[in-house]
Design a protein around this motif. Structure first.
Motif, PDB file in Angstrom:
ATOM      1  N   CYS A  64      -8.822  30.094  14.516  1.00  0.00           N
ATOM      2  CA  CYS A  64     -10.204  30.342  14.942  1.00  0.00           C
ATOM      3  C   CYS A  64     -11.028  29.052  14.883  1.00  0.00           C
ATOM      4  O   CYS A  64     -11.738  28.713  15.838  1.00  0.00           O
ATOM      5  CB  CYS A  64     -10.846  31.410  14.062  1.00  0.00           C
ATOM      6  N   SER A  65     -10.931  28.342  13.768  1.00  0.00           N
ATOM      7  CA  SER A  65     -11.699  27.100  13.608  1.00  0.00           C
ATOM      8  C   SER A  65     -11.299  26.083  14.665  1.00  0.00           C
ATOM      9  O   SER A  65     -12.147  25.396  15.248  1.00  0.00           O
ATOM     10  CB  SER A  65     -11.473  26.511  12.211  1.00  0.00           C
ATOM     11  N   TYR A  66      -9.992  25.991  14.915  1.00  0.00           N
ATOM     12  CA  TYR A  66      -9.498  25.041  15.913  1.00  0.00           C
ATOM     13  C   TYR A  66     -10.031  25.379  17.306  1.00  0.00           C
ATOM     14  O   TYR A  66     -10.501  24.495  18.039  1.00  0.00           O
ATOM     15  CB  TYR A  66      -7.976  25.039  15.923  1.00  0.00           C
ATOM     16  N   LEU A  67      -9.975  26.645  17.680  1.00  0.00           N
ATOM     17  CA  LEU A  67     -10.425  27.049  19.015  1.00  0.00           C
ATOM     18  C   LEU A  67     -11.928  26.822  19.187  1.00  0.00           C
ATOM     19  O   LEU A  67     -12.384  26.427  20.268  1.00  0.00           O
ATOM     20  CB  LEU A  67     -10.076  28.519  19.266  1.00  0.00           C
ATOM     21  N   PHE A  68     -12.686  27.062  18.142  1.00  0.00           N
ATOM     22  CA  PHE A  68     -14.131  26.818  18.218  1.00  0.00           C
ATOM     23  C   PHE A  68     -14.406  25.323  18.376  1.00  0.00           C
ATOM     24  O   PHE A  68     -15.216  24.906  19.210  1.00  0.00           O
ATOM     25  CB  PHE A  68     -14.831  27.368  16.980  1.00  0.00           C
ATOM     26  N   ASP A  69     -13.713  24.503  17.570  1.00  0.00           N
ATOM     27  CA  ASP A  69     -13.894  23.049  17.683  1.00  0.00           C
ATOM     28  C   ASP A  69     -13.494  22.554  19.072  1.00  0.00           C
ATOM     29  O   ASP A  69     -14.158  21.685  19.651  1.00  0.00           O
ATOM     30  CB  ASP A  69     -13.050  22.327  16.625  1.00  0.00           C
ATOM     31  N   LEU A  70     -12.384  23.100  19.600  1.00  0.00           N
ATOM     32  CA  LEU A  70     -11.933  22.710  20.936  1.00  0.00           C
ATOM     33  C   LEU A  70     -12.988  23.065  21.982  1.00  0.00           C
ATOM     34  O   LEU A  70     -13.275  22.272  22.898  1.00  0.00           O
ATOM     35  CB  LEU A  70     -10.610  23.400  21.263  1.00  0.00           C
ATOM     36  N   SER A  71     -13.575  24.250  21.857  1.00  0.00           N
ATOM     37  CA  SER A  71     -14.610  24.674  22.808  1.00  0.00           C
ATOM     38  C   SER A  71     -15.828  23.765  22.734  1.00  0.00           C
ATOM     39  O   SER A  71     -16.418  23.409  23.762  1.00  0.00           O
ATOM     40  CB  SER A  71     -15.015  26.122  22.528  1.00  0.00           C
ATOM     41  N   GLN A  72     -16.206  23.387  21.515  1.00  0.00           N
ATOM     42  CA  GLN A  72     -17.333  22.469  21.350  1.00  0.00           C
ATOM     43  C   GLN A  72     -17.025  21.117  21.987  1.00  0.00           C
ATOM     44  O   GLN A  72     -17.880  20.516  22.649  1.00  0.00           O
ATOM     45  CB  GLN A  72     -17.639  22.287  19.856  1.00  0.00           C
ATOM     46  N   SER A  73     -15.797  20.649  21.773  1.00  0.00           N
ATOM     47  CA  SER A  73     -15.394  19.363  22.359  1.00  0.00           C
ATOM     48  C   SER A  73     -15.390  19.443  23.881  1.00  0.00           C
ATOM     49  O   SER A  73     -15.750  18.468  24.564  1.00  0.00           O
ATOM     50  CB  SER A  73     -14.006  18.957  21.849  1.00  0.00           C
ATOM     51  N   PHE A  74     -14.975  20.596  24.416  1.00  0.00           N
ATOM     52  CA  PHE A  74     -14.997  20.750  25.870  1.00  0.00           C
ATOM     53  C   PHE A  74     -16.426  20.687  26.394  1.00  0.00           C
ATOM     54  O   PHE A  74     -16.702  20.042  27.428  1.00  0.00           O
ATOM     55  CB  PHE A  74     -14.348  22.067  26.305  1.00  0.00           C
ATOM     56  N   ASN A  75     -17.356  21.350  25.732  1.00  0.00           N
ATOM     57  CA  ASN A  75     -18.749  21.326  26.185  1.00  0.00           C
ATOM     58  C   ASN A  75     -19.310  19.909  26.160  1.00  0.00           C
ATOM     59  O   ASN A  75     -20.045  19.499  27.066  1.00  0.00           O
ATOM     60  CB  ASN A  75     -19.597  22.259  25.323  1.00  0.00           C
ATOM     61  N   ASP A  76     -18.967  19.136  25.110  1.00  0.00           N
ATOM     62  CA  ASP A  76     -19.408  17.739  25.042  1.00  0.00           C
ATOM     63  C   ASP A  76     -18.836  16.948  26.223  1.00  0.00           C
ATOM     64  O   ASP A  76     -19.539  16.136  26.844  1.00  0.00           O
ATOM     65  CB  ASP A  76     -18.948  17.098  23.727  1.00  0.00           C
ATOM     66  N   PHE A  77     -17.558  17.185  26.505  1.00  0.00           N
ATOM     67  CA  PHE A  77     -16.908  16.521  27.629  1.00  0.00           C
ATOM     68  C   PHE A  77     -17.593  16.876  28.955  1.00  0.00           C
ATOM     69  O   PHE A  77     -17.877  15.993  29.780  1.00  0.00           O
ATOM     70  CB  PHE A  77     -15.425  16.908  27.672  1.00  0.00           C
ATOM     71  N   TYR A  78     -17.875  18.141  29.146  1.00  0.00           N
ATOM     72  CA  TYR A  78     -18.417  18.590  30.433  1.00  0.00           C
ATOM     73  C   TYR A  78     -19.821  18.045  30.674  1.00  0.00           C
ATOM     74  O   TYR A  78     -20.208  17.759  31.812  1.00  0.00           O
ATOM     75  CB  TYR A  78     -18.420  20.120  30.500  1.00  0.00           C
ATOM     76  N   LEU A  79     -20.579  17.872  29.579  1.00  0.00           N
ATOM     77  CA  LEU A  79     -21.914  17.284  29.706  1.00  0.00           C
ATOM     78  C   LEU A  79     -21.844  15.799  30.020  1.00  0.00           C
ATOM     79  O   LEU A  79     -22.669  15.259  30.768  1.00  0.00           O
ATOM     80  CB  LEU A  79     -22.714  17.509  28.414  1.00  0.00           C
ATOM     81  N   ALA A  80     -20.849  15.125  29.446  1.00  0.00           N
ATOM     82  CA  ALA A  80     -20.749  13.667  29.596  1.00  0.00           C
ATOM     83  C   ALA A  80     -19.982  13.228  30.834  1.00  0.00           C
ATOM     84  O   ALA A  80     -20.201  12.108  31.330  1.00  0.00           O
ATOM     85  CB  ALA A  80     -20.079  13.069  28.353  1.00  0.00           C
ATOM     86  N   CYS A  81     -19.109  14.089  31.330  1.00  0.00           N
ATOM     87  CA  CYS A  81     -18.186  13.679  32.398  1.00  0.00           C
ATOM     88  C   CYS A  81     -18.270  14.624  33.590  1.00  0.00           C
ATOM     89  O   CYS A  81     -17.711  15.731  33.536  1.00  0.00           O
ATOM     90  CB  CYS A  81     -16.754  13.632  31.886  1.00  0.00           C
ATOM     91  N   PRO A  82     -18.904  14.226  34.670  1.00  0.00           N
ATOM     92  CA  PRO A  82     -18.916  15.071  35.873  1.00  0.00           C
ATOM     93  C   PRO A  82     -17.487  15.323  36.365  1.00  0.00           C
ATOM     94  O   PRO A  82     -16.650  14.425  36.316  1.00  0.00           O
ATOM     95  CB  PRO A  82     -19.696  14.227  36.891  1.00  0.00           C
ATOM     96  N   VAL A  83     -17.251  16.523  36.765  1.00  0.00           N
ATOM     97  CA  VAL A  83     -15.917  16.852  37.281  1.00  0.00           C
ATOM     98  C   VAL A  83     -15.969  16.925  38.801  1.00  0.00           C
ATOM     99  O   VAL A  83     -15.311  16.152  39.506  1.00  0.00           O
ATOM    100  CB  VAL A  83     -15.410  18.180  36.685  1.00  0.00           C
ATOM    101  N   LEU A  84     -16.762  17.834  39.324  1.00  0.00           N
ATOM    102  CA  LEU A  84     -16.798  18.037  40.769  1.00  0.00           C
ATOM    103  C   LEU A  84     -17.469  16.877  41.497  1.00  0.00           C
ATOM    104  O   LEU A  84     -17.191  16.635  42.687  1.00  0.00           O
ATOM    105  CB  LEU A  84     -17.529  19.343  41.091  1.00  0.00           C
TER     106      LEU A  84
END
Length: 466
Positions: free
Chosen positions: A410-430
């Motif tokens: 659970c802790s790992y998945l939450f941390d991963l989700s937080q890291s993904f949100n940080d990535f998505y804010l910092a790195c445009p994909v489309l």
């Protein structure tokens, strides 16, 4: 939430047999039977009617007693209601206590009418209990029943009665065992009237697991209030040679779940049924789904609400160390932000949406080694953190399985989700150039796969929409 531990153990290569232990006989069962006989009749029994007279009348005219269907009540709740009535009578009346103990003796003597009522009562309980288990996605490879093994347990005790041995028979009749060498209190195993207790059954069950089926390790998943019971059980089984290595048997204890109102007690009726919590959570989720998707069909809304509510409940319990007591707050549990099941489901749905929009724009995740190598040479810090986080899943799952702690996942998945949100804010994909977008889409796809796999280990489904 036993299934998550089974999933974790299987994920790291263990052969696992999940078993449900049914304590289907004993004083508690007789209390429920007594409660039904004395208080379940449609019209009040004549004053002075004893339990045997009531039993005989029930056998001749069962239609005089109400059934779960007639009361429009879930069958296991119906049995639980009569258990509370029987337990109250047992505590408040010496006559009722004597009657219930007599009923237990009659059950062990295999009296036909007592066994008939017992089978009916248990059938109702199993009917309702299995409906709830199915709703939660809980199933077992095997079922063990106390009624099948208690006699063997009694015989094991009697076979080990020796003049200088640890077993003793008190002057007033009960048979027990001295456990002072294990720094534990002595334990009575057979009552003075010859009836068995839970421990007697557990001795036979442990023998079956250790000596008959040759388990490498047997794990009992039972609340931490039974800590002493299992310390005594394992000591007894070591003393008589059923357990050769103490590491073979393990009590995986868990804490209690409290509501904001306080502790629950099934004995006194101070409880909220699991089904009621499931219904409340699903209704709350349904209201939210209806706001977001008013045009969705009723069946689709129910399905989505069920996925969200069950994910919320399971995650809310599993995110804590199993030994920790927790307070279950429905509002926080269903939150779409913070450390919750719906939040992780939302992140998954969000990534699916990104990948879908990319496909509509003609962009696909890449597996081209040259493109990925070029992208990795110029990683944004948030991309680097996210990649490093992805590699940790196997280590987390192994540790969680070996230590019986799904909260690590659970802790790992939450941390991963937080890291993904940080990535998505910092790195445009489309909006990135085509090669960078393809590489970042591959990273998104990897995060989604890990989240889906991790939630699957916890028994949590990922919906298509949130």
């Amino acid at each position: 939430c036993i299934r998550d531990r089974v999933h974790l153990a299987k994920a790291v290569g263990f052969q696992v047999i999940s078993t449900n232990i049914n304590n289907d006989r004993g004083i508690a069962i007789c209390k429920a039977m007594y409660g039904y006989l004395l208080f379940g009749k449609k019209e009040i029994l004549p004053q002075g009617t004893d339990w045997r007279q009531a039993l005989s009348l029930w056998h001749e005219k069962p239609e005089l007693w109400i059934t779960p269907k007639e009361k429009d009540q879930k069958a296991d709740h119906f049995v639980g209601e009569h258990y509370i009535q029987g337990d109250n009578a047992y505590e408040e009346s010496d006559q009722a206590k004597a009657d219930i103990q007599e009923m237990l003796q009659a059950w062990e003597d295999n009296e036909p009418l007592v066994r008939k009522l017992w089978k009916q009562n248990n059938a109702w309980f199993y009917q309702g209990n299995r409906q709830t288990a199915q709703r939660l996605g809980i199933y077992f490879d095997q079922e063990n029943y106390e009624s099948d093994l208690y006699q063997e347990g009694k015989q094991i005790v009697l076979d080990n009665m020796q003049p200088q041995g640890p077993f003793f028979e008190r002057a007033d009749g009960p048979i027990g065992i001295k456990l002072d060498k294990y720094n534990l209190p002595d334990k009575i195993l057979i009552r003075s009237d010859g009836t068995a207790i839970y421990m007697t059954f557990d001795i036979a069950l442990t023998k079956q697991r250790m000596q008959d089926k040759h388990y490498d390790q047997a794990v009992w998943v039972v609340g931490n209030d039974q800590k002493l019971h299992f310390e005594q059980l394992f000591a007894i089984c070591q003393e008589i040679g059923i357990i050769q290595d103490p590491a073979q048997a393990f009590h995986l204890a868990y804490g209690m779940v409290y509501l904001p109102e306080g502790k629950m007690s099934s004995r006194k009726g101070l409880i909220i049924q699991c089904d009621d919590i499931l219904d409340e959570m699903q209704n709350r989720a349904f209201e939210e789904v209806e706001k977001r998707y008013p045009d969705m069909s009723g069946e689709q809304k129910n399905k989505l609400a069920e996925q969200i509510s069950l994910g919320a409940i399971k995650y809310a319990i599993l995110k804590y160390d199993s030994m920790q007591d927790i307070t279950f707050d429905p509002e926080q549990t269903l939150s779409f932000s913070g450390d919750s099941g719906p939040y992780l489901q939302y992140v998954c749905v969000r990534i699916k949406s990104i990948i879908k929009k990319a496909a509509e724009a003609g962009l696909e995740p890449t597996s081209d080694h040259q493109i990925l190598t070029g992208w990795q040479a110029h990683l944004n810090p948030s991309e680097f953190v996210l990649l490093r986080k992805l590699y940790q899943l196997p280590e987390v799952v192994i540790r969680a399985a070996l230590e019986y702690k799904p909260n690590y996942v659970c802790s790992y998945l939450f941390d991963l989700s937080q890291s993904f949100n940080d990535f998505y804010l910092a790195c445009p994909v489309l909006k990135a150039d085509s090669q960078t977008a393809a590489a970042r889409l591959a990273l998104c796809q990897g995060v989604l796969q890990v989240l889906v796999n991790g939630l699957g280990l916890l028994g949590i489904e990922v919906p298509e929409r949130m």
